[in-house]
Enzyme design. Structure first.
Site, PDB file in Angstrom:
ATOM      1  N   SER B 328       0.800  -1.227   0.000  1.00  0.00           N
ATOM      2  CA  SER B 328       0.000   0.000   0.000  1.00  0.00           C
ATOM      3  C   SER B 328       0.828   1.270   0.000  1.00  0.00           C
ATOM      4  CB  SER B 328      -0.931   0.008   1.213  1.00  0.00           C
ATOM      5  OG  SER B 328      -1.834  -1.081   1.095  1.00  0.00           O
ATOM      6  N   HIS B 371     -15.471   0.691   2.790  1.00  0.00           N
ATOM      7  CA  HIS B 371     -15.267   2.000   3.412  1.00  0.00           C
ATOM      8  C   HIS B 371     -16.395   2.971   3.102  1.00  0.00           C
ATOM      9  CE1 HIS B 371     -11.107   0.400   3.471  1.00  0.00           C
ATOM     10  NE2 HIS B 371     -11.029   1.127   4.587  1.00  0.00           N
ATOM     11  N   CYS B 384      -7.691   2.456   1.631  1.00  0.00           N
ATOM     12  CA  CYS B 384      -8.769   1.731   0.965  1.00  0.00           C
ATOM     13  C   CYS B 384      -8.280   1.183  -0.379  1.00  0.00           C
ATOM     14  CB  CYS B 384      -9.956   2.672   0.742  1.00  0.00           C
ATOM     15  SG  CYS B 384     -11.256   1.911  -0.241  1.00  0.00           S
TER      16      CYS B 384
END
Lengths: 377, 645
Positions: B328, B371, B384
């Site tokens: 991420s 989310h 997310c």
């Protein structure tokens, strides 16, 4: 004994001068050869050589102080005594560098092979007088003198001292040639000599064979047996024209040269004094040889004539073999250069033989007058 | 005369004076010719070949000996010594001076605790050079040296030779970065890079020692000596001093380095801390580490094999050679690309329902329940996945690749360290080239969140986060801050090098930075929060394999299938002084494992900056891992003053 005034007048000053100059060069060169800036082997070698030269001069005076014809009576006894010493040296001789050549007399190591050279000259001279032949020696005439030569030669070869044995044989051959040998006989000897070479090879020791092989091609074994020849040639060659200067020879001072105060002393001289130095020394030797032959020629009796010729041949052979050996044209056989190499036996036998030469030189006129007196009677 | 003279008169009957004169002349001429021939031969040797023999005689007597230069020191930015040269004592034997080799072998075998057979074998090798001292054992220990010195009388022919050897003062500290020395190899000698080196030289084999070899090495000096026939040195003819190598001051603070290494201890991973204002590396740790002194001592082939074949690869510098999916942390790049390409604005809201369907595939968000509808800021803060799937889908893989490259991925950073790896930025062309297949739509989605084909090194990710910190400047990462010429030669400072400004507007960069601040303040990276310092960062959890739909708990997975944990961060938010990238292999979730480590490094950085008293004690405790004599270094640490700024 009475000293005849004529003896003093006829004294061979030229010969003495040449001898003294050569001996001085020898001492000076030995000073350098054993100088060693960096410590190492004895520096007193050159002092000892001075003692030997002085002692040699005494022997020289002793050997010229009585008529050389008296040698004739003592030649054979001296020969057999010397032969006995050669046997002794084989039995109890002190071992030096793998060969037994010396008898230790305390103050010096007596080398019977050196004295044998001089004594053999006397014996052969005497033999040639007793057996005069008009048209040269035949094979039968040569049997006795050959035995006289071969007995000591074989003993010396056993020591083993190939070089000295070789010199004895060569020396006597030259003397026989001088007396003359029949052509037929000469041809026969030459051919059988060539045929015997392989046999000689067979009886040689390994190191002797090595020396001969190395002489033929030193580069085959540059760190072993060839090392001596190569280093000596480098020393001689690097001297160039003027030399590196006294005490400045790198090959000698740094010990790249083998046996540099004995057999290879000439290399030290050639390195430090160059071609000029070598030239001067060789010319002095040449003067010695030619003057010696002149003495032989002027001596009008067969004995003096042969004796002088024998002495000259002996000096000549040692010079040629030694210089030839250190410059790589002859095999390394361990022959000293007269008056240049260190060594008591060599100096003394050289001085005695030079004394004999002077003896002949100063007595030629006495004999001449005596001889002519008898001729007229 | 009587009887004798009568005999002579008889002999004279055959005497012919003319014939006699002739014979003497023949012999005189022959002998003179032979002696003259000797002179001709002397003339040939001394004049014709004189120059050649002169040369040979010089070769005989003159030897050239090299004098090795002292290798340059390696120090940290505060002047704390990391690598110097210590005297090493080598045992040598001169056979010529040994009266009884068997007795010597027996005595040495006792003192050195070496098998007699081995000693005998080594001593036998000296037989070729009996006059020269021959090395029997290198680098003997102090107690061995003491025993040999006290037993000198019973060890004739034994000598001790002193030689400089590299010494890494803090064993294993920054070992990958500093590297180590080894004997130069034949290919290296032939490569042309090592013109000043000769066979037998010790040269850098890795890290700074290798990359700065020429600067550290110095120039060898030479002694011209005269030797005798036995090779004994007699006197020095000339002498040329060696020029010592340059001293290198590194950009790292060894104290921060130690904190980073300590934080990694027990885990495989890497930490890179960088100054975002100039690209200077403040710390670069790779775990597990190794003791470079082992290489100086010399490794047996068995020891070397063990080191190389160990499954955790201690010799690998993971900071520049480890290539991992960035996870991420890559969303920083996808965000910048999306904003710059106009696919989104900072205010664009996209919805996440926990997964995203494309074609036949369903791509999940890490949060099953989704989310909801979120902005870019929130998407970064909560990391997310679906938001970035959608951005990536709109961008296409080539646009993502463009920005990834702009931020420094997929290429070496150009740091002056050996064997840096480039990582991987996939795009359409790459796929065709690599697999002879065209790019599949669905493959863009994992790339957008740093999974799939993406690969980056911890250094590259440090560069990415540093670029966020300094608002768009890519510096070339630098490890050497200054080069000091020994002997008053002056100091050369290495200037920071700006590689480029990234192709992104300040507004867009600010939007992403804002999100990064939120990550630590109240998102996935709250574990990195430090009271009093505004930290910004991004977590990352890089999947090692696809596990299917259900995510297992960490402990349930075999070690090698566990996720890698990432955390990249910078601080303080408003005027950043440090950017950190942390990677921990198979450690699970980035926020919970890598986050605290990044925090620890940042905390240490500011504590050291403020000379905090309590940190001094922490450091002293750490020193015990690196040296047996921590006292002196603790003092140096206390007085540490930067040579760099």
């Amino acid at each position: 004994m009475l000293i005849d005034r004529r003896l003093i007048n006829n004294f061979d000053w030229l010969l003495l001068m040449v001898v003294l100059i050569i001996a001085s060069i020898g001492v000076l060169n030995l000073y350098s050869a054993t100088f060693s800036t960096y410590g190492g082997i004895g520096q007193r070698i050159y002092v000892k050589q001075i003692y030997w030269v002085i002692m040699g001069l005494c022997c020289m005076i002793a050997s010229l102080s009585f008529d050389y014809h008296k040698f004739q009576s003592y030649a054979y006894p001296a020969y057999f005594i010397n032969l006995f010493f050669l046997v002794v040296v084989l039995v109890i001789g002190r071992a030096i560098s793998g060969s037994q050549r010396w008898i230790n007399l305390g103050f010096f190591s007596y080398q019977p092979s050196e004295s044998m050279k001089v004594i053999l000259i006397m014996v052969l001279a005497k033999y040639s007088c007793l057996n005069e032949v008009k048209d040269g020696y035949s094979l039968r005439d040569l049997v006795t003198p050959a035995l006289l030569v071969l007995m000591p030669a074989v003993l010396i070869l056993k020591e083993p001292d190939l070089g000295s044995a070789f010199i004895l044989v060569l020396l006597s051959s030259i003397m026989f040639l001088f007396v003359r040998i029949k052509w037929k006989t000469l041809t026969l000897i030459t051919i059988s000599g060539i045929a015997a070479a392989p046999l000689a090879w067979h009886f040689m020791k390994d190191y002797q064979r090595n020396r001969i092989l190395t002489f033929i091609s030193p580069d085959n074994d540059p760190l072993g047996a060839g090392y001596h020849i190569i280093q000596s040639k480098i020393a001689v060659g690097s001297g160039q024209f003027w030399g590196k200067g006294f005490l400045k020879g790198t090959q000698s001072q740094l010990k790249f040269l083998p046996e540099q105060h004995t057999d290879f002393a000439f290399s030290v001289l050639a390195e430090e004094w160059g071609l000029m130095g070598s030239l001067v020394l060789i010319l002095l030797f040449l003067i010695l040889v030619l003057w010696g032959l002149n003495i032989a020629q002027r001596s009008r009796d067969q004995y003096g004539n042969m004796l002088a010729f024998g002495v000259v041949s002996y000096l000549f052979l040692e010079i040629v073999i030694n210089v030839g050996m250190v410059t790589g044209v002859l095999p390394v056989v361990g022959i000293p250069l007269p008056l240049i190499s260190y060594g008591g036996s060599s100096v003394i036998s050289t001085m005695i033989s030079l004394g004999i030469l002077m003896n002949i030189s100063m007595r030629r006129f006495i004999f001449h007058s005596a001889g002519s007196g008898q001729e007229t009677s | 005369m009587g009887v004798n003279s009568l005999k002579h008169s008889d002999l004279l009957d055959t005497y012919d004076p003319e014939e006699h004169r002739l014979r003497i002349s023949i012999f005189a001429i022959s002998m003179a010719v032979v002696l003259l021939l000797l002179l001709v031969h002397l003339w040939y040797l001394q004049i014709i070949k004189g120059q050649e023999y002169k040369h040979l005689s010089e070769n005989n007597r003159v030897r050239f000996l090299d004098v090795l230069p002292a290798r340059g020191l390696i120090l940290d930015r505060n002047g704390i010594l990391l690598a110097d040269n210590r005297p090493s004592y080598n045992l040598a034997v001169t056979l010529e001076d040994v009266p009884d080799p068997d007795a010597l072998v027996a005595n040495l075998s006792k003192i050195l605790d070496m098998p007699a057979a081995l000693l005998e074998e080594r001593i036998n090798k000296a037989r070729n050079v009996p006059f020269k001292s021959h090395r029997i054992k290198s680098d003997i220990q102090w107690d061995e040296l003491a025993k040999i010195e006290t037993n000198k009388l019973i060890l004739p022919g034994v000598s001790i030779e002193i030689e400089p050897r590299r010494n890494y003062v803090l064993k294993s500290a920054a070992s990958h970065m500093i590297g180590y020395l080894g004997e130069i190899t034949l290919p290296q000698l032939k490569s042309g890079r090592y013109t000043i080196n000769k066979p037998g030289d010790q040269v850098g084999k890795s890290g700074i020692e290798k990359e700065w070899q020429v600067s550290l090495n110095g120039q060898r000096g030479q002694r011209q000596i005269e030797v005798d026939a036995a090779g004994r040195e007699l006197k020095e003819l000339s002498h040329q001093d060696p020029i010592p190598g340059n001293n290198l001051y590194l950009t790292i603070d060894i104290r921060l380095q130690m904190v980073a290494e300590e934080a990694l201890r027990g885990n495989a991973g890497a930490i890179v801390a960088m100054d975002p204002r100039n690209g200077f590396i403040l710390a670069m740790a790779s775990s597990p580490a190794f003791d470079q002194n082992v290489f100086v001592r010399g490794l047996s082939s068995g020891e070397w094999k063990d080191l190389v074949n160990r499954p955790d690869h201690p010799l690998e510098n993971r900071a520049i050679q480890g290539q991992y999916p960035p996870g991420s942390t890559f969303k920083i790049i996808t965000a910048i690309a999306g904003l710059e390409k106009g696919v989104i604005t900072p205010d664009t809201r996209l919805s996440c329902a926990g997964s995203y369907a494309l074609g036949n595939g369903v791509y999940r968000c890490w949060r099953k329940e989704g989310h909801g509808s979120i902005s870019l800021n929130r998407a970064i803060v909560d990391s997310c996945d679906v938001y970035f799937y959608k951005v990536g889908q709109k961008l296409g893989v080539d646009n993502i690749a463009t920005y990834a490259r702009d931020l420094g991925l997929g290429q070496v950073t150009g740091i002056n360290l050996a064997n840096e790896k480039p990582g991987l930025v996939p795009d359409r062309e790459w796929k065709v080239r690599r697999f002879k297949e065209s790019w599949q739509k669905g493959e863009t989605l994992p790339v957008a969140i740093g999974q799939g084909f993406d690969l980056a090194t911890p250094l590259q990710m440090a560069q990415v986060i540093s670029t966020m910190a300094n608002k768009g400047i890519i510096y070339k990462p630098t490890v050497v801050a200054q080069i000091e010429k020994v002997g008053g030669g002056g100091v050369t400072k290495i200037a920071p090098e700006v590689l480029r400004h990234i192709d992104a507007s300040p507004r867009n960069i600010e939007a992403v930075r804002n999100g990064l601040l939120g990550v630590v303040e109240g998102g996935t990276g709250t574990r990195a929060k430090i009271p009093g310092i505004k930290v910004a960062g991004k977590t990352g959890t890089a999947q090692v394999i696809k596990i299917g739909k259900i995510r297992l708990k960490l402990q349930q997975l075999p070690y090698k299938y566990r996720d890698h944990a990432w955390f990249v961060a910078f601080a303080p938010y408003d005027s950043p002084e440090i950017a950190v990238s942390v990677l921990m292999e198979h450690a699970g979730h980035g926020g919970s494992t890598a986050g605290p480590i990044a925090k620890r490094v940042i905390e240490a950085f500011f504590a050291l900056k403020n000379n905090s008293k309590e940190w001094e004690q922490t450091l002293q405790a750490l020193l015990k891992n690196y040296t047996e004599d921590p006292g002196d270094l603790a003092n140096q640490f206390h007085e540490a003053r930067s040579h760099v700024d």
